[in-house]
Scaffold this active site. Structure first.
Site, mmCIF file in Angstrom:
data_model
loop_
_atom_site.group_PDB
_atom_site.id
_atom_site.type_symbol
_atom_site.label_atom_id
_atom_site.label_comp_id
_atom_site.label_asym_id
_atom_site.label_seq_id
_atom_site.Cartn_x
_atom_site.Cartn_y
_atom_site.Cartn_z
ATOM 1 C CG HIS A 127 -1.662 1.228 1.493
ATOM 2 N ND1 HIS A 127 -2.970 1.414 1.127
ATOM 3 C CD2 HIS A 127 -1.284 2.393 2.097
ATOM 4 C CE1 HIS A 127 -3.375 2.619 1.490
ATOM 5 N NE2 HIS A 127 -2.362 3.232 2.087
ATOM 6 C CD GLU A 128 1.978 3.531 3.733
ATOM 7 O OE1 GLU A 128 2.298 4.628 3.214
ATOM 8 O OE2 GLU A 128 0.958 3.380 4.413
ATOM 9 C CG HIS A 131 0.227 6.158 -0.594
ATOM 10 N ND1 HIS A 131 -0.938 6.740 -1.046
ATOM 11 C CD2 HIS A 131 -0.082 5.594 0.613
ATOM 12 C CE1 HIS A 131 -1.903 6.551 -0.153
ATOM 13 N NE2 HIS A 131 -1.411 5.852 0.857
ATOM 14 C CD GLU A 188 -4.796 6.339 2.723
ATOM 15 O OE1 GLU A 188 -4.650 5.115 2.809
ATOM 16 O OE2 GLU A 188 -3.932 7.148 3.083
#
Length: 261
Positions: A127-128, A131, A188
């Site tokens: 997920h990070e 980003h 997100e």
């Protein structure tokens, strides 16, 4: 007049940019500057935050992060990625992690109390990294600073003139370093789905992403109503992930087994 035309031209060019999922975005800050901001912020974190000394914990995080980064490179071959990524485990009990432009990943030791398996940790790191690949920090910085972000591009503003707090917030870091801030709900959700595909590509079971967010919900307690928060509510997040699980599992069928357990 010439400056106005230049700014309009830059805006027109930026409007043509796409994230890895195909979403149009406005991200005007040069990649080299974003990488410098990421490196500088990470350097400050390393100076102010103690680094975890647990060797087995560090090996676990390094293994998962390495597998996730390699999978991201395979899954998104057209996206520019740093050649090397620095991964640091901070001795902090809060369940947080972050990734910064320029190839920097920070994981708080407390996250391992919530992300209880390598696959759950892969969901967070994926997920990070999502980003960063989707240039969300650049997009948020552009949104926050407006015309100043454009002037950064043409060299009429320096990095220091835009404000350190704005820069940190754009990167997803709070004014007190080490506190991860939510990106917009759109960012997100996009990072969730990118992270799901990345972890599956890395050989981790994508179903563990749902377990992770259930764990997060148990730790986080009550949340404000979703319409009052930029973070998706846990149940909405889980529902969106569940809707993409089958596609992610198909993607993972051809993945080599992960060496991280």
């Amino acid at each position: 007049m010439r400056l106005a035309l230049l700014l309009l031209a830059l805006l027109a060019l930026a409007g043509c940019e796409k994230t890895p999922t195909g979403r149009s975005q406005l991200a005007l800050v040069p990649d080299t500057l974003m990488a410098k901001l990421g490196a500088d912020t990470f350097g400050q974190l390393r100076e102010r935050q103690p680094v975890a000394g647990d060797a087995s914990l560090n090996r676990r995080v390094q293994c998962v992060a390495g597998a996730v980064v390699a999978a991201a490179r395979r899954h998104y071959p057209g996206e520019a990625m740093p050649e090397a990524w620095e991964v640091v485990v901070f001795d902090d009990p809060s369940p947080n992690a972050f990734a910064l432009p320029g190839g920097k990943i920070g994981v708080n030791a407390g996250l391992l109390e919530v992300a209880q398996t390598p696959a759950q940790l892969a969901a967070v790191i994926g997920h990070e990294v999502g980003h960063v690949l989707a240039d969300h920090g650049n997009e948020r910085l552009t949104q926050q600073l407006g015309i100043k972000a454009v002037l950064l591009v043409v060299g009429l503003f320096s990095e220091g003139e835009v404000g350190q707090e704005s820069l940190l917030q754009a990167l997803g870091i709070g004014a007190r370093l080490g506190i991860a801030l939510p990106f917009s709900r759109t960012h997100e959700e996009e990072a969730d789905l990118m992270g799901l595909e990345i972890m599956a590509e890395a050989g981790f079971d994508p179903r563990e992403s749902v377990t992770l967010w259930r764990n997060m919900a148990n730790v986080g307690g009550g949340q404000p109503p979703e319409f009052l928060s930029t973070h998706p509510a846990h149940e909405s997040r889980i529902e969106a992930l569940q809707g993409h699980l089958e596609a992610a599992r198909r993607l993972g069928r051809d993945a080599a087994p992960t060496p991280c357990g």
